[in-house]
Motif scaffolding. Sequence first.
Motif, PDB file in Angstrom:
ATOM      1  N   LEU A 171      10.980  51.397  -7.484  1.00 42.62           N
ATOM      2  CA  LEU A 171      10.039  50.325  -7.166  1.00 42.62           C
ATOM      3  C   LEU A 171       8.835  50.491  -8.090  1.00 42.62           C
ATOM      4  CD1 LEU A 171       9.144  47.933  -5.387  1.00 42.62           C
ATOM      5  CD2 LEU A 171       8.115  49.607  -3.827  1.00 42.62           C
ATOM      6  N   LEU A 172       8.597  49.478  -8.921  1.00 41.98           N
ATOM      7  CA  LEU A 172       7.539  49.535  -9.930  1.00 41.98           C
ATOM      8  C   LEU A 172       6.460  48.502  -9.626  1.00 41.98           C
ATOM      9  CD1 LEU A 172       9.799  49.520 -13.142  1.00 41.98           C
ATOM     10  CD2 LEU A 172       9.245  51.461 -11.651  1.00 41.98           C
ATOM     11  N   SER A 173       5.216  48.848  -9.921  1.00 41.44           N
ATOM     12  CA  SER A 173       4.115  47.900  -9.759  1.00 41.44           C
ATOM     13  C   SER A 173       2.850  48.496 -10.373  1.00 41.44           C
ATOM     14  CB  SER A 173       3.878  47.582  -8.279  1.00 41.44           C
ATOM     15  OG  SER A 173       2.830  46.656  -8.118  1.00 41.44           O
ATOM     16  N   ASN A 174       1.856  47.639 -10.580  1.00 39.45           N
ATOM     17  CA  ASN A 174       0.533  48.113 -10.988  1.00 39.45           C
ATOM     18  C   ASN A 174      -0.375  48.326  -9.797  1.00 39.45           C
ATOM     19  OD1 ASN A 174       0.710  48.399 -13.790  1.00 39.45           O
ATOM     20  ND2 ASN A 174       0.541  46.190 -14.105  1.00 39.45           N
ATOM     21  N   GLY A 175       0.057  47.870  -8.606  1.00 43.01           N
ATOM     22  CA  GLY A 175      -0.753  48.021  -7.400  1.00 43.01           C
ATOM     23  C   GLY A 175      -0.089  48.929  -6.387  1.00 43.01           C
ATOM     24  N   LYS A 176      -0.577  48.881  -5.166  1.00 37.61           N
ATOM     25  CA  LYS A 176      -0.010  49.674  -4.081  1.00 37.61           C
ATOM     26  C   LYS A 176       1.145  48.916  -3.428  1.00 37.61           C
ATOM     27  CE  LYS A 176      -4.459  51.868  -3.068  1.00 37.61           C
ATOM     28  NZ  LYS A 176      -5.530  52.071  -2.036  1.00 37.61           N
ATOM     29  N   ARG A 177       2.032  49.655  -2.750  1.00 32.87           N
ATOM     30  CA  ARG A 177       3.199  49.008  -2.144  1.00 32.87           C
ATOM     31  C   ARG A 177       2.796  47.962  -1.114  1.00 32.87           C
ATOM     32  NH1 ARG A 177       7.724  52.400   1.096  1.00 32.87           N
ATOM     33  NH2 ARG A 177       6.307  52.020   2.833  1.00 32.87           N
ATOM     34  N   GLU A 178       1.783  48.258  -0.329  1.00 28.94           N
ATOM     35  CA  GLU A 178       1.384  47.320   0.723  1.00 28.94           C
ATOM     36  C   GLU A 178       0.736  46.048   0.157  1.00 28.94           C
ATOM     37  OE1 GLU A 178      -1.640  50.764   0.579  1.00 28.94           O
ATOM     38  OE2 GLU A 178       0.544  50.490   0.507  1.00 28.94           O
ATOM     39  N   GLU A 179       0.372  46.059  -1.112  1.00 31.03           N
ATOM     40  CA  GLU A 179      -0.242  44.877  -1.730  1.00 31.03           C
ATOM     41  C   GLU A 179       0.781  43.938  -2.366  1.00 31.03           C
ATOM     42  OE1 GLU A 179      -2.839  46.710  -4.518  1.00 31.03           O
ATOM     43  OE2 GLU A 179      -4.437  47.105  -3.056  1.00 31.03           O
ATOM     44  N   ILE A 180       2.034  44.379  -2.451  1.00 32.62           N
ATOM     45  CA  ILE A 180       3.066  43.584  -3.128  1.00 32.62           C
ATOM     46  C   ILE A 180       3.504  42.412  -2.248  1.00 32.62           C
ATOM     47  CG2 ILE A 180       5.431  43.622  -4.037  1.00 32.62           C
ATOM     48  CD1 ILE A 180       4.989  46.551  -4.790  1.00 32.62           C
ATOM     49  N   LYS A 181       3.484  41.208  -2.838  1.00 29.89           N
ATOM     50  CA  LYS A 181       3.893  39.999  -2.122  1.00 29.89           C
ATOM     51  C   LYS A 181       5.228  39.456  -2.612  1.00 29.89           C
ATOM     52  CE  LYS A 181      -0.864  38.624  -1.094  1.00 29.89           C
ATOM     53  NZ  LYS A 181      -1.923  37.586  -1.297  1.00 29.89           N
ATOM     54  N   LYS A 182       5.615  39.822  -3.830  1.00 33.11           N
ATOM     55  CA  LYS A 182       6.921  39.394  -4.354  1.00 33.11           C
ATOM     56  C   LYS A 182       7.484  40.470  -5.271  1.00 33.11           C
ATOM     57  CE  LYS A 182       4.578  36.404  -7.721  1.00 33.11           C
ATOM     58  NZ  LYS A 182       4.439  35.013  -8.201  1.00 33.11           N
ATOM     59  N   ILE A 183       8.801  40.558  -5.257  1.00 35.88           N
ATOM     60  CA  ILE A 183       9.500  41.562  -6.059  1.00 35.88           C
ATOM     61  C   ILE A 183      10.518  40.860  -6.944  1.00 35.88           C
ATOM     62  CG2 ILE A 183      11.180  43.456  -5.986  1.00 35.88           C
ATOM     63  CD1 ILE A 183       9.796  44.520  -3.544  1.00 35.88           C
ATOM     64  N   TYR A 184      10.478  41.196  -8.218  1.00 35.17           N
ATOM     65  CA  TYR A 184      11.419  40.657  -9.188  1.00 35.17           C
ATOM     66  C   TYR A 184      12.533  41.673  -9.448  1.00 35.17           C
ATOM     67  CZ  TYR A 184       7.782  37.245 -10.460  1.00 35.17           C
ATOM     68  OH  TYR A 184       6.843  36.238 -10.445  1.00 35.17           O
ATOM     69  N   SER A 185      13.743  41.189  -9.627  1.00 39.30           N
ATOM     70  CA  SER A 185      14.823  42.051 -10.100  1.00 39.30           C
ATOM     71  C   SER A 185      16.080  41.220 -10.342  1.00 39.30           C
ATOM     72  CB  SER A 185      15.140  43.176  -9.119  1.00 39.30           C
ATOM     73  OG  SER A 185      15.903  44.190  -9.766  1.00 39.30           O
TER      74      SER A 185
END
Length: 353
Positions: A171-185
Amino acid sequence: MSLQEHRQAIDRLDKKIVALLNERTRHVLEIGALKMAGGEEIYAPHRELAVIERVCKSNEGPITNESLRAIYREIMSSALSLEKTMTIAYFGPQATFTHQAAIKKFGSSLNYSAHKTIPDVFTEVSKGRADYGVVPVENSTEGMVTHTLDMFVESDLKIVSQIVLRIQQCLLSNGKREEIKKIYSHPQPIAQCRQYLQTHMPNVELIETSSTTRAAELAAREAHSGAIASALAAERYNLHILEKDIQDSSSNATRFFVLGRQCSPATGKDRTSLMLSLADRVGALHRALTPFNRYKLNMTRIESRPNKKKAWEYFFFVDCDGHYQDKKLSKALVEIEKECNFIKVLGSYPNAE
């Protein structure tokens, strides 16, 4: 020994290692020149396997066999690049698992060429613009990659090696997990991580992309976004790895084929891939497969694909243990051919992984 004495010993050993590596490479270059003069392929999977097995067998530690394999992969990659300017075509953009598999097999010293489709990889190798190609063929949880199988119907390329890569979805992001609203894959990683997503991120919007690399690219651009992709993609797009190994199955792995123009010689531990087209007769498949039992040959996979040129006819793709030049398998192939419209050996290659 003191700290300084240890360091001096390491310096002396490094000098010897460099000299020995250069001596080894000179022998490799001489062998390469002999191969090219004889019209042989430079890359030899069977020899590569024998060298790595011998090196690991002689290892007394403390260095691990896994580390030794990685070191020798780069030693061999460096030598290959000096023997010939080699290009490896692979399916997908950079930082995908296919790219990762290609590097695992050939090392970092060769040229790599990314392609949008599996047919493009076949074309590059067929036309000589690439020396070898790497394409996915099977995932342990999601099944066969049918596009790859379909390409063998018309292609004369051979399977010269295989790569089995453990798939570690992150799981990749520039923010925190709880801040993620959409996931691309890509759809396949989403399917592989379904349980994790339902348990930990049930309200996040899932957006399908053409590749995991594209997913990482989009996640890097957009706030409150994440991607399911590889650690290599995280490095390429400067994303944080929030969590590793989020795939539902810990044994998730993908098998890849290395495409070339000549089959590998027998090693004593090989696998052969075949394509069959059966006559339209009752019991034809049963009779075609009977020789595997008669000669005690282990058939490891069978997959059917429709003949796109003729309705209600099918091709069967079969994997079995052994090399097509082995005595038992050679006899079995003669008997199998009697029950087929045609039979095609797609390749015999080391079954080391």
